[in-house]
Design a protein around this motif. Structure first.
Motif, PDB file in Angstrom:
ATOM      1  N   LEU A  12       0.830  -1.206   0.000  1.00  0.00           N
ATOM      2  CA  LEU A  12       0.000   0.000   0.000  1.00  0.00           C
ATOM      3  C   LEU A  12       0.862   1.251   0.000  1.00  0.00           C
ATOM      4  CD1 LEU A  12      -2.707  -0.994   2.672  1.00  0.00           C
ATOM      5  CD2 LEU A  12      -2.734  -1.394   0.201  1.00  0.00           C
ATOM      6  N   LEU A  13       2.047   1.125   0.578  1.00  0.00           N
ATOM      7  CA  LEU A  13       2.985   2.247   0.637  1.00  0.00           C
ATOM      8  C   LEU A  13       3.898   2.305  -0.585  1.00  0.00           C
ATOM      9  CD1 LEU A  13       3.898   1.998   4.407  1.00  0.00           C
ATOM     10  CD2 LEU A  13       2.812   3.966   3.299  1.00  0.00           C
ATOM     11  N   MET A  19      -4.059   1.908  -1.380  1.00  0.00           N
ATOM     12  CA  MET A  19      -4.158   0.804  -2.337  1.00  0.00           C
ATOM     13  C   MET A  19      -2.786   0.496  -2.938  1.00  0.00           C
ATOM     14  SD  MET A  19      -7.084   0.600  -5.252  1.00  0.00           S
ATOM     15  CE  MET A  19      -8.301   0.359  -3.937  1.00  0.00           C
ATOM     16  N   SER A  20      -2.562  -0.775  -3.229  1.00  0.00           N
ATOM     17  CA  SER A  20      -1.325  -1.174  -3.906  1.00  0.00           C
ATOM     18  C   SER A  20      -1.418  -0.834  -5.388  1.00  0.00           C
ATOM     19  CB  SER A  20      -1.087  -2.685  -3.749  1.00  0.00           C
ATOM     20  OG  SER A  20      -2.051  -3.414  -4.512  1.00  0.00           O
ATOM     21  N   GLN A  21      -0.269  -0.806  -6.041  1.00  0.00           N
ATOM     22  CA  GLN A  21      -0.262  -0.500  -7.475  1.00  0.00           C
ATOM     23  C   GLN A  21      -0.996  -1.570  -8.267  1.00  0.00           C
ATOM     24  OE1 GLN A  21       3.558   0.334  -9.231  1.00  0.00           O
ATOM     25  NE2 GLN A  21       2.703   0.507 -11.290  1.00  0.00           N
ATOM     26  N   GLU A  22      -0.808  -2.852  -7.892  1.00  0.00           N
ATOM     27  CA  GLU A  22      -1.451  -3.938  -8.632  1.00  0.00           C
ATOM     28  C   GLU A  22      -2.977  -3.826  -8.563  1.00  0.00           C
ATOM     29  OE1 GLU A  22       2.503  -5.379  -7.081  1.00  0.00           O
ATOM     30  OE2 GLU A  22       0.800  -4.304  -6.248  1.00  0.00           O
ATOM     31  N   PHE A  70       0.125   4.172  -2.737  1.00  0.00           N
ATOM     32  CA  PHE A  70       1.397   3.622  -3.232  1.00  0.00           C
ATOM     33  C   PHE A  70       2.194   4.663  -4.009  1.00  0.00           C
ATOM     34  CE2 PHE A  70      -1.067   3.021  -7.124  1.00  0.00           C
ATOM     35  CZ  PHE A  70      -0.146   3.223  -8.132  1.00  0.00           C
ATOM     36  N   GLN A  71       1.510   5.669  -4.561  1.00  0.00           N
ATOM     37  CA  GLN A  71       2.182   6.692  -5.368  1.00  0.00           C
ATOM     38  C   GLN A  71       2.994   7.651  -4.506  1.00  0.00           C
ATOM     39  OE1 GLN A  71      -1.390   8.357  -7.046  1.00  0.00           O
ATOM     40  NE2 GLN A  71      -1.308   7.070  -8.882  1.00  0.00           N
ATOM     41  N   VAL A  72       2.532   7.879  -3.284  1.00  0.00           N
ATOM     42  CA  VAL A  72       3.139   8.928  -2.439  1.00  0.00           C
ATOM     43  C   VAL A  72       3.721   8.372  -1.141  1.00  0.00           C
ATOM     44  CG1 VAL A  72       1.695  10.754  -3.397  1.00  0.00           C
ATOM     45  CG2 VAL A  72       0.874   9.458  -1.411  1.00  0.00           C
ATOM     46  N   HIS A  73       3.647   7.049  -0.959  1.00  0.00           N
ATOM     47  CA  HIS A  73       4.213   6.375   0.214  1.00  0.00           C
ATOM     48  C   HIS A  73       3.622   6.906   1.528  1.00  0.00           C
ATOM     49  CE1 HIS A  73       6.933   5.035  -2.893  1.00  0.00           C
ATOM     50  NE2 HIS A  73       7.376   6.261  -3.071  1.00  0.00           N
ATOM     51  N   LYS A  80      -0.940  14.298   5.832  1.00  0.00           N
ATOM     52  CA  LYS A  80      -0.141  14.681   4.669  1.00  0.00           C
ATOM     53  C   LYS A  80      -0.768  14.232   3.350  1.00  0.00           C
ATOM     54  CE  LYS A  80       4.320  14.780   7.065  1.00  0.00           C
ATOM     55  NZ  LYS A  80       5.677  14.160   7.161  1.00  0.00           N
ATOM     56  N   ILE A  81      -1.423  13.059   3.342  1.00  0.00           N
ATOM     57  CA  ILE A  81      -1.986  12.571   2.081  1.00  0.00           C
ATOM     58  C   ILE A  81      -3.211  13.398   1.682  1.00  0.00           C
ATOM     59  CG2 ILE A  81      -3.515  10.763   3.033  1.00  0.00           C
ATOM     60  CD1 ILE A  81      -2.559   8.960   0.693  1.00  0.00           C
TER      61      ILE A  81
END
Length: 201
Positions: A48-49, A107-110, A132-135, A142-143
């Motif tokens: 997810l990160l 969410m994970s990239q997959e 996953f894009q911004v960890h 922050k997100i």
């Protein structure tokens, strides 16, 4: 009170329907057994990160848990990630009325790549931030800040829907009108009520 112009949606549990019944049936699970499996979801946190491939999370732990691997394995997404197509129709209607549509999801990239293709994400959404894009993970402030800064969103013109009360509470704490998603009707009811308020004004 400003008019709402921007709608932010969580994805898992909102645009993706609950797959609990399908999984319980396949593995003959009780409600309590399924709850224990959900707690094991922390195994995939690195994905997810954006730190690891989702299946590598299991390899690194030498996990032999068939159920968890089935749930999170991309080859089973047709079963474990049922798309909420009725909500997509509502989104299309809102977009046609001029609302801007955004996503904010852990969410994970997959998983995201699969869903994005299924829902025609690039054409339906005006933007979004996926963990996953911004960890970063919700409910980290922050997100939320990244989403509003990247797309120059006005908090007073934005409503946010999420199925996780922790994320909803954080959104409200940050000054974002945040609504707990229970079903599609909570979205249509929200905008019907908003329209009535505007008429009364």
């Amino acid at each position: 009170m400003k008019k709402i112009n921007n709608i932010v949606f969580d994805i898992g549990g909102v645009l993706v329907e609950n797959s609990e019944n399908a999984i319980k049936t396949k593995f003959n699970l009780t409600n309590d057994e399924f709850k224990e499996i959900k707690k094991s979801g922390n195994i995939i946190k690195p994905s997810l990160l954006g730190e690891k491939n989702i299946m590598d999370c299991f390899k690194d732990l030498n996990s032999n848990d068939e159920m968890l691997e089935y749930i999170f394995n991309p080859i089973n997404y047709d079963v474990t990630i049922p798309i909420n197509f009725d909500l997509l129709k509502i989104i299309d209607d809102l977009k046609a009325k001029g609302y801007k549509i955004y996503a904010l999801s852990n969410m994970s990239q997959e998983t995201f790549d699969y869903i994005a293709k299924k829902i025609d994400y690039n054409n339906r959404f005006d933007g979004g931030i996926i963990s996953f894009q911004v960890h970063l993970l919700k409910p980290n402030k922050k997100i939320f800040d990244l989403l509003f800064k990247k797309y120059n969103l006005d908090i007073e013109e934005t409503v946010y829907f999420d199925d996780n009360i922790i994320n909803v509470d954080k959104g409200n704490l940050l000054g974002i009108e945040s609504i707990l998603f229970l079903n599609n009707e909570c979205i249509t009811d929200y905008f019907n009520n908003k329209n009535k308020q505007l008429i009364l004004k």
